[in-house]
Each structure stands twice: as structure tokens, then as C-alpha cells.
Design a protein around this motif. Sequence first.
Motif, PDB file in Angstrom:
ATOM      1  N   ALA B  48      43.729 -39.173 -18.735  1.00  0.00           N
ATOM      2  CA  ALA B  48      42.282 -39.197 -18.465  1.00  0.00           C
ATOM      3  C   ALA B  48      41.954 -38.471 -17.160  1.00  0.00           C
ATOM      4  CB  ALA B  48      41.776 -40.636 -18.415  1.00  0.00           C
ATOM      5  N   ASP B  49      42.944 -38.364 -16.263  1.00  0.00           N
ATOM      6  CA  ASP B  49      42.675 -37.706 -14.978  1.00  0.00           C
ATOM      7  C   ASP B  49      42.295 -36.240 -15.171  1.00  0.00           C
ATOM      8  OD1 ASP B  49      42.508 -37.645 -12.137  1.00  0.00           O
ATOM      9  OD2 ASP B  49      44.437 -36.617 -12.103  1.00  0.00           O
ATOM     10  N   SER B  50      42.880 -35.571 -16.158  1.00  0.00           N
ATOM     11  CA  SER B  50      42.501 -34.167 -16.415  1.00  0.00           C
ATOM     12  C   SER B  50      41.053 -34.088 -16.887  1.00  0.00           C
ATOM     13  CB  SER B  50      43.389 -33.532 -17.492  1.00  0.00           C
ATOM     14  OG  SER B  50      44.703 -33.963 -17.357  1.00  0.00           O
ATOM     15  N   GLN B  51      40.622 -35.084 -17.667  1.00  0.00           N
ATOM     16  CA  GLN B  51      39.231 -35.123 -18.129  1.00  0.00           C
ATOM     17  C   GLN B  51      38.286 -35.259 -16.939  1.00  0.00           C
ATOM     18  OE1 GLN B  51      38.291 -34.675 -21.375  1.00  0.00           O
ATOM     19  NE2 GLN B  51      40.471 -34.225 -21.599  1.00  0.00           N
ATOM     20  N   LEU B  52      38.685 -36.112 -15.997  1.00  0.00           N
ATOM     21  CA  LEU B  52      37.861 -36.301 -14.796  1.00  0.00           C
ATOM     22  C   LEU B  52      37.763 -34.993 -14.013  1.00  0.00           C
ATOM     23  CD1 LEU B  52      36.414 -38.562 -13.052  1.00  0.00           C
ATOM     24  CD2 LEU B  52      38.504 -38.577 -11.690  1.00  0.00           C
ATOM     25  N   ASP B  53      38.887 -34.286 -13.900  1.00  0.00           N
ATOM     26  CA  ASP B  53      38.867 -33.011 -13.177  1.00  0.00           C
ATOM     27  C   ASP B  53      37.935 -32.013 -13.869  1.00  0.00           C
ATOM     28  OD1 ASP B  53      40.610 -34.069 -11.376  1.00  0.00           O
ATOM     29  OD2 ASP B  53      42.400 -33.101 -12.174  1.00  0.00           O
ATOM     30  N   LEU B  54      37.971 -31.994 -15.206  1.00  0.00           N
ATOM     31  CA  LEU B  54      37.065 -31.106 -15.950  1.00  0.00           C
ATOM     32  C   LEU B  54      35.605 -31.480 -15.681  1.00  0.00           C
ATOM     33  CD1 LEU B  54      38.703 -30.582 -19.475  1.00  0.00           C
ATOM     34  CD2 LEU B  54      38.290 -28.888 -17.680  1.00  0.00           C
ATOM     35  N   ALA B  55      35.309 -32.784 -15.734  1.00  0.00           N
ATOM     36  CA  ALA B  55      33.941 -33.247 -15.448  1.00  0.00           C
ATOM     37  C   ALA B  55      33.533 -32.798 -14.051  1.00  0.00           C
ATOM     38  CB  ALA B  55      33.858 -34.763 -15.580  1.00  0.00           C
ATOM     39  N   GLY B  56      34.477 -32.896 -13.113  1.00  0.00           N
ATOM     40  CA  GLY B  56      34.196 -32.479 -11.740  1.00  0.00           C
ATOM     41  C   GLY B  56      33.857 -30.999 -11.653  1.00  0.00           C
ATOM     42  N   GLU B  57      34.610 -30.189 -12.408  1.00  0.00           N
ATOM     43  CA  GLU B  57      34.337 -28.741 -12.385  1.00  0.00           C
ATOM     44  C   GLU B  57      32.943 -28.422 -12.901  1.00  0.00           C
ATOM     45  OE1 GLU B  57      37.547 -26.607 -14.342  1.00  0.00           O
ATOM     46  OE2 GLU B  57      39.015 -27.695 -13.131  1.00  0.00           O
ATOM     47  N   VAL B  58      32.512 -29.147 -13.936  1.00  0.00           N
ATOM     48  CA  VAL B  58      31.176 -28.930 -14.501  1.00  0.00           C
ATOM     49  C   VAL B  58      30.107 -29.282 -13.454  1.00  0.00           C
ATOM     50  CG1 VAL B  58      29.549 -29.704 -16.272  1.00  0.00           C
ATOM     51  CG2 VAL B  58      31.954 -29.288 -16.876  1.00  0.00           C
TER      52      VAL B  58
END
Lengths: 216, 216
Positions: B48-58
Motif C-alpha cells: 500500500a505504501d507505493s499507492q500512497l506515493d502515487l497519491a502523493g505524486e498526483v
Amino acid sequence: MRDQYHQQLDEVLTELERMTGIVSTAVRRSTSALLTADLGTAEEVIAADSQLDLAGEVVEEKIFDLMALQAPVAVELRMLVAALRMVADLERMGDLAAHVAKITRMRYPAAAIPVELHGLIEDMGRVAQRMVDQAGEVIKTRDVSVAQRIESTDDEMDTLRSSQFRQMMDAAWPYGVEVAVDLALLGRYYERIADHAVSMAQRIIFLVTGEMPASQ
Amino acid sequence: MRDQYHQQLDEVLTELERMTGIVSTAVRRSTSALLTADLGTAEEVIAADSQLDLAGEVVEEKIFDLMALQAPVAVELRMLVAALRMVADLERMGDLAAHVAKITRMRYPAAAIPVELHGLIEDMGRVAQRMVDQAGEVIKTRDVSVAQRIESTDDEMDTLRSSQFRQMMDAAWPYGVEVAVDLALLGRYYERIADHAVSMAQRIIFLVTGEMPASQ
């Protein structure tokens, strides 16, 4: 107007290079204080960290001025944000060197690290300091190949951390719990300094080329 | 134009609140996985941490758009930089929750933490999660008094860390070096999550009021 912008950006980079030198000194001195149980040097490293934070605030103000006054275009704004993040990296690296010094202070007058483990700490401190120096060199030379070298130096840090864990987890570990706890945290601090040096290198590449390296 | 700016800024704040919820879940689940030696949940937290990083990039892209397109004035640029820093705080907190999960994975199928120490880890996980939740509440309510409450919750984390060190340094510590090393690193991870929650609270106060709290 554009010339003035680039001149001020160069000043910011010069300041960042100077901060990198301060961090390098802090890493070297905190490691040396740890290995010689030198409370005076440890206290100096801790006190110097506030100076670094002040230097960081001054650079931040310059960057905010550039953002607000020179009407930078989109890619320039991102470069200035990258510069702000480098200030944050450097401040954090200074905090971590101060954390190393605080372990010296906490154990004083005893030495935190037994003589048999000095080699490991020396190696970690040396690798961390080299990575900080390389980051400074990239700022100075704008040489992207040096930035790439930082990542391979980081592999050395990973190897040292693994070796450290193997020693601590050995059933025959003779130094007790207190040394293991100190060593685990020290390893973490050096590893984080190394991580920030890698981040800095990536940000400098962006600052110089306007493009993010593929690894980030 | 100004209305559009404020509407987009509100959208950024809503995204930040959503990311705070994701981090809160990661902290709760990583602690639970640690105490039950639940490899499946630990792996989910790490993924899930990669998902959070993606959300952060957006969210970062939205903030950069606001910086570039709406010609914000000086104080607004600082607010947008504060928002970028909150994204970085949240990404880092997610990394730290993943580090907790990685200790579960490393020790599996054994449990990293003996049953007698579950209370301490539960307390650290609970305090860290509460601070993350409070940060989310400040974003949602823009209530400065909640931001101040985060700092007093942080005092509870300091007390827990001190108690943890006292236990580990006791000559009668019965759990050996491996547990002590894991516990020292876990304590450090929870403490850093708490530190980032405090930083976030200070940034939100600035974002809402345009003034930095005196403590920073």
C-alpha cells in the motif's frame, strides 16, 4: 532580469555547497567524538547544528525571494522547490550527526562503542561523510556522473548495515543489550544520512538538467 | 481567477486529508500485524505504501499547477510550499509504517515482540495513530487548537520512548539482543511518525492562518 535570476540561483547553489561542507564536518567530528568518548567535541557538534539550521533559513529566504520576485516559469519553480528540498535534506543530515553526538553524551564518561567495533563505526562514518562530500562536489561541478557515483557508494552503506546486523544477531554477541541498542540506532542514523545524500544527488541532477533521474 | 485558486487549494487540502487517512490505516495495520505475526497484513501495508506515493505524486502535480498557473503572491507561494512539505511528511510516514511491517516480515514465522512487551508497542502505535488522526482533523476543521493538541500527544510518545529505554537498559532484561534491536528501531519509527505529525500540524496552521506557530 534573467541574468539576475541565474546569478541569484548560483548564489543559492554556493550556499548549499557551503552547508554541505558544514554537514561533512559534523559527520566526521561526531564519529570521532563517539570513538574517543570526547564530550567536548560531541557538545560542539550538537551546538553547531543550530548554526546549520540558521544557515538553512537564510538560504530558504533567498529561494523564496527568487520564487516571488523573478516570476520564474514552471520548470524553474520546480527547480527552486528542489533547492528547498536540498536545504531540508541538509538540515536533517545535521540533526542526524547531532543524534550521533547525543549518544556519546548519553554514555559519557563511558565509551558507547567497544574498541572491537570501532572499525565498523569508522567505516559507516567514512562512507556517510564521503557521500556528503560527493553531494557537495556535484553542487560545485554540476557533474552528473558524480551524482551517479553516490548511489554506488550507498551500496557500501547497505553492506555495512547488513554486516552490523549479522554481528548483533550472532548468538555469541558479547557486548550486551546496551551496546546493541546504541549500535542499531547509530547504524540507522548513518544510513539516513546516506539516504539524504542520494536524494540530494537526484535533486541536483534535476536542478542542473531540468530532468529527474530515472531512478526516482 | 482568485475563486478558482481557492477552490483548487481546497481540493489539495481534501487530498491531503485523504492521504492522512491512508497513513492512519497503515500505522494501525502495521502495528496489528507486528503483534500477531501476520505476514499477509504486513505485506499489504508494504504494498500500500507505493499507492500512497502515487497519491502523493498526483497531489504534488496539483500544487505545482497552482504555483505555475495562478500567479500566486508571495505568501501564497509559501503556503503551497508548506502543502508540498505536507505531502513529503505523509509519504515519509507511510515509509515508516512500512518499516514496521518489514520487521514483522523479517522475523516471520516467529513474532518479533514477546507478549509481555505488547502493551508498550500497542501504546506507541496508538499514540502515533492518534497524532496522524489529529493531523487529519486539523486539515478538515482548520481548527488551530487541535494542532496544538498534537504537541501534547507528542509528549506521551516521549514518555513511552523513555520507558522503553529504561526497560531495555535494565540488567534484568530477559529478551536478548535481537528483541532489543527490533524494539529500538520500532520505537524510532513510531517516534519519527509522531515528529512528522507535529511538523504537519505546524504547516497546516501556516496554511490556514498564513503565520508560522511560535514553536517553529
